[in-house]
Motif scaffolding. Sequence first.
Motif, PDB file in Angstrom:
ATOM      1  N   ILE A 248      24.630 -14.154  17.993  1.00 45.95           N
ATOM      2  CA  ILE A 248      26.100 -14.113  17.978  1.00 45.95           C
ATOM      3  C   ILE A 248      26.603 -13.343  16.760  1.00 45.95           C
ATOM      4  CG2 ILE A 248      28.175 -15.529  17.770  1.00 45.95           C
ATOM      5  CD1 ILE A 248      26.664 -17.667  19.426  1.00 45.95           C
ATOM      6  N   SER A 249      26.015 -13.588  15.595  1.00 46.79           N
ATOM      7  CA  SER A 249      26.439 -12.908  14.371  1.00 46.79           C
ATOM      8  C   SER A 249      26.214 -11.400  14.440  1.00 46.79           C
ATOM      9  CB  SER A 249      25.691 -13.464  13.163  1.00 46.79           C
ATOM     10  OG  SER A 249      26.011 -14.805  12.957  1.00 46.79           O
ATOM     11  N   ALA A 250      25.144 -11.000  15.095  1.00 46.59           N
ATOM     12  CA  ALA A 250      24.845  -9.568  15.197  1.00 46.59           C
ATOM     13  C   ALA A 250      25.963  -8.819  15.902  1.00 46.59           C
ATOM     14  CB  ALA A 250      23.519  -9.365  15.919  1.00 46.59           C
ATOM     15  N   PHE A 251      26.576  -9.434  16.875  1.00 47.52           N
ATOM     16  CA  PHE A 251      27.637  -8.758  17.626  1.00 47.52           C
ATOM     17  C   PHE A 251      29.035  -9.048  17.075  1.00 47.52           C
ATOM     18  CE2 PHE A 251      24.173  -9.186  20.737  1.00 47.52           C
ATOM     19  CZ  PHE A 251      23.970  -7.836  21.004  1.00 47.52           C
ATOM     20  N   VAL A 252      29.304 -10.315  16.808  1.00 46.49           N
ATOM     21  CA  VAL A 252      30.655 -10.714  16.427  1.00 46.49           C
ATOM     22  C   VAL A 252      30.995 -10.298  14.990  1.00 46.49           C
ATOM     23  CG1 VAL A 252      32.158 -12.728  16.089  1.00 46.49           C
ATOM     24  CG2 VAL A 252      30.645 -12.621  18.072  1.00 46.49           C
ATOM     25  N   LEU A 253      30.049 -10.384  14.087  1.00 44.47           N
ATOM     26  CA  LEU A 253      30.328 -10.129  12.673  1.00 44.47           C
ATOM     27  C   LEU A 253      30.009  -8.704  12.227  1.00 44.47           C
ATOM     28  CD1 LEU A 253      29.101 -13.479  11.102  1.00 44.47           C
ATOM     29  CD2 LEU A 253      31.390 -12.835  11.819  1.00 44.47           C
ATOM     30  N   LYS A 254      29.786  -7.793  13.165  1.00 46.86           N
ATOM     31  CA  LYS A 254      29.449  -6.418  12.804  1.00 46.86           C
ATOM     32  C   LYS A 254      30.509  -5.765  11.913  1.00 46.86           C
ATOM     33  CE  LYS A 254      28.010  -2.005  14.665  1.00 46.86           C
ATOM     34  NZ  LYS A 254      27.687  -1.230  15.849  1.00 46.86           N
ATOM     35  N   PRO A 255      31.810  -5.875  12.216  1.00 47.99           N
ATOM     36  CA  PRO A 255      32.804  -5.249  11.319  1.00 47.99           C
ATOM     37  C   PRO A 255      32.793  -5.834   9.901  1.00 47.99           C
ATOM     38  CG  PRO A 255      33.844  -5.992  13.365  1.00 47.99           C
ATOM     39  CD  PRO A 255      32.449  -6.470  13.390  1.00 47.99           C
ATOM     40  N   PHE A 256      32.592  -7.142   9.800  1.00 52.30           N
ATOM     41  CA  PHE A 256      32.545  -7.774   8.482  1.00 52.30           C
ATOM     42  C   PHE A 256      31.307  -7.334   7.708  1.00 52.30           C
ATOM     43  CE2 PHE A 256      34.957 -10.761  11.149  1.00 52.30           C
ATOM     44  CZ  PHE A 256      36.141 -10.777  10.444  1.00 52.30           C
ATOM     45  N   ARG A 257      30.180  -7.202   8.402  1.00 52.91           N
ATOM     46  CA  ARG A 257      28.945  -6.750   7.769  1.00 52.91           C
ATOM     47  C   ARG A 257      29.092  -5.319   7.267  1.00 52.91           C
ATOM     48  NH1 ARG A 257      25.898  -8.244  11.562  1.00 52.91           N
ATOM     49  NH2 ARG A 257      25.807  -6.298  12.714  1.00 52.91           N
ATOM     50  N   GLU A 258      29.715  -4.442   8.066  1.00 50.68           N
ATOM     51  CA  GLU A 258      29.926  -3.055   7.653  1.00 50.68           C
ATOM     52  C   GLU A 258      30.878  -2.971   6.473  1.00 50.68           C
ATOM     53  OE1 GLU A 258      31.211  -1.157  11.241  1.00 50.68           O
ATOM     54  OE2 GLU A 258      29.154  -0.901  11.983  1.00 50.68           O
ATOM     55  N   GLN A 259      31.907  -3.808   6.472  1.00 51.84           N
ATOM     56  CA  GLN A 259      32.859  -3.828   5.362  1.00 51.84           C
ATOM     57  C   GLN A 259      32.169  -4.287   4.076  1.00 51.84           C
ATOM     58  OE1 GLN A 259      36.075  -6.558   5.966  1.00 51.84           O
ATOM     59  NE2 GLN A 259      37.381  -5.586   4.437  1.00 51.84           N
ATOM     60  N   ALA A 260      31.353  -5.319   4.173  1.00 54.29           N
ATOM     61  CA  ALA A 260      30.628  -5.809   2.996  1.00 54.29           C
ATOM     62  C   ALA A 260      29.645  -4.758   2.501  1.00 54.29           C
ATOM     63  CB  ALA A 260      29.896  -7.108   3.336  1.00 54.29           C
ATOM     64  N   SER A 261      28.983  -4.087   3.422  1.00 51.32           N
ATOM     65  CA  SER A 261      28.037  -3.037   3.048  1.00 51.32           C
ATOM     66  C   SER A 261      28.746  -1.881   2.354  1.00 51.32           C
ATOM     67  CB  SER A 261      27.309  -2.539   4.290  1.00 51.32           C
ATOM     68  OG  SER A 261      26.457  -1.479   3.979  1.00 51.32           O
ATOM     69  N   ALA A 262      29.914  -1.495   2.856  1.00 53.17           N
ATOM     70  CA  ALA A 262      30.692  -0.413   2.230  1.00 53.17           C
ATOM     71  C   ALA A 262      31.155  -0.817   0.832  1.00 53.17           C
ATOM     72  CB  ALA A 262      31.876  -0.053   3.106  1.00 53.17           C
ATOM     73  N   ALA A 263      31.533  -2.068   0.662  1.00 57.64           N
ATOM     74  CA  ALA A 263      31.961  -2.539  -0.655  1.00 57.64           C
ATOM     75  C   ALA A 263      30.806  -2.501  -1.649  1.00 57.64           C
ATOM     76  CB  ALA A 263      32.530  -3.953  -0.551  1.00 57.64           C
ATOM     77  N   ILE A 264      29.633  -2.915  -1.213  1.00 57.30           N
ATOM     78  CA  ILE A 264      28.460  -2.887  -2.091  1.00 57.30           C
ATOM     79  C   ILE A 264      28.095  -1.450  -2.430  1.00 57.30           C
ATOM     80  CG2 ILE A 264      25.981  -3.365  -2.195  1.00 57.30           C
ATOM     81  CD1 ILE A 264      26.580  -5.904  -0.552  1.00 57.30           C
ATOM     82  N   ALA A 265      28.119  -0.562  -1.435  1.00 55.97           N
ATOM     83  CA  ALA A 265      27.803   0.846  -1.682  1.00 55.97           C
ATOM     84  C   ALA A 265      28.809   1.469  -2.643  1.00 55.97           C
ATOM     85  CB  ALA A 265      27.782   1.616  -0.368  1.00 55.97           C
ATOM     86  N   GLY A 266      30.076   1.099  -2.527  1.00 50.51           N
ATOM     87  CA  GLY A 266      31.091   1.604  -3.444  1.00 50.51           C
ATOM     88  C   GLY A 266      30.840   1.165  -4.875  1.00 50.51           C
ATOM     89  N   ARG A 267      30.467  -0.096  -5.041  1.00 48.28           N
ATOM     90  CA  ARG A 267      30.175  -0.583  -6.392  1.00 48.28           C
ATOM     91  C   ARG A 267      28.953   0.109  -6.975  1.00 48.28           C
ATOM     92  NH1 ARG A 267      31.498  -6.197  -4.497  1.00 48.28           N
ATOM     93  NH2 ARG A 267      29.275  -6.368  -4.083  1.00 48.28           N
ATOM     94  N   VAL A 268      27.942   0.363  -6.151  1.00 49.83           N
ATOM     95  CA  VAL A 268      26.754   1.056  -6.633  1.00 49.83           C
ATOM     96  C   VAL A 268      27.106   2.486  -7.037  1.00 49.83           C
ATOM     97  CG1 VAL A 268      24.513   1.989  -5.911  1.00 49.83           C
ATOM     98  CG2 VAL A 268      25.110  -0.369  -5.370  1.00 49.83           C
ATOM     99  N   ASP A 269      27.926   3.164  -6.235  1.00 43.77           N
ATOM    100  CA  ASP A 269      28.347   4.527  -6.562  1.00 43.77           C
ATOM    101  C   ASP A 269      29.131   4.571  -7.870  1.00 43.77           C
ATOM    102  OD1 ASP A 269      27.107   5.486  -4.300  1.00 43.77           O
ATOM    103  OD2 ASP A 269      28.961   5.582  -3.109  1.00 43.77           O
ATOM    104  N   GLU A 270      30.026   3.596  -8.068  1.00 46.17           N
ATOM    105  CA  GLU A 270      30.779   3.530  -9.316  1.00 46.17           C
ATOM    106  C   GLU A 270      29.852   3.329 -10.509  1.00 46.17           C
ATOM    107  OE1 GLU A 270      33.637   0.409  -8.952  1.00 46.17           O
ATOM    108  OE2 GLU A 270      34.764   1.450  -7.378  1.00 46.17           O
ATOM    109  N   ARG A 271      28.865   2.472 -10.356  1.00 46.37           N
ATOM    110  CA  ARG A 271      27.910   2.214 -11.430  1.00 46.37           C
ATOM    111  C   ARG A 271      27.111   3.465 -11.774  1.00 46.37           C
ATOM    112  NH1 ARG A 271      24.879  -3.094 -10.086  1.00 46.37           N
ATOM    113  NH2 ARG A 271      26.919  -4.027 -10.172  1.00 46.37           N
TER     114      ARG A 271
END
Length: 108
Positions: free
Chosen positions: A44-67
């Motif tokens: 269920i999480s694989a399908f339903v939470l995909k947008p939230f997972r992508e948003q969290a991944s983008a936030a982490i990638a942004g912080r890594v890029d800033e660092r």
Amino acid sequence: MVRYLILRTLIFVGCLAATWLIGLRDREDQLLAVVIAAVASLVISAFVLKPFREQASAAIAGRVDERVERKREKAARSDEAAEDAETDLDPAGRDGRSKGDESDSDFR
């Protein structure tokens, strides 16, 4: 990331409650109920939470890029400081000529 974790936990608890409602209530059925709930919540999480997972991944990638960018800027500043210090120690300048020595030659 916290929102994703909370939603995923809620899905697991919901699946666990569903297994309890379908009759897996006995002591010997508890392990089976947890395994079924874990697998169901994973699917269920694989399908339903995909947008939230992508948003969290983008936030982490942004912080890594800033660092990484901050580290590059810090390295560039330290390189400039070292270069300035080297220039201050070398009175002849960078190309080895003294400051008053001007040449008409095109070759340097």
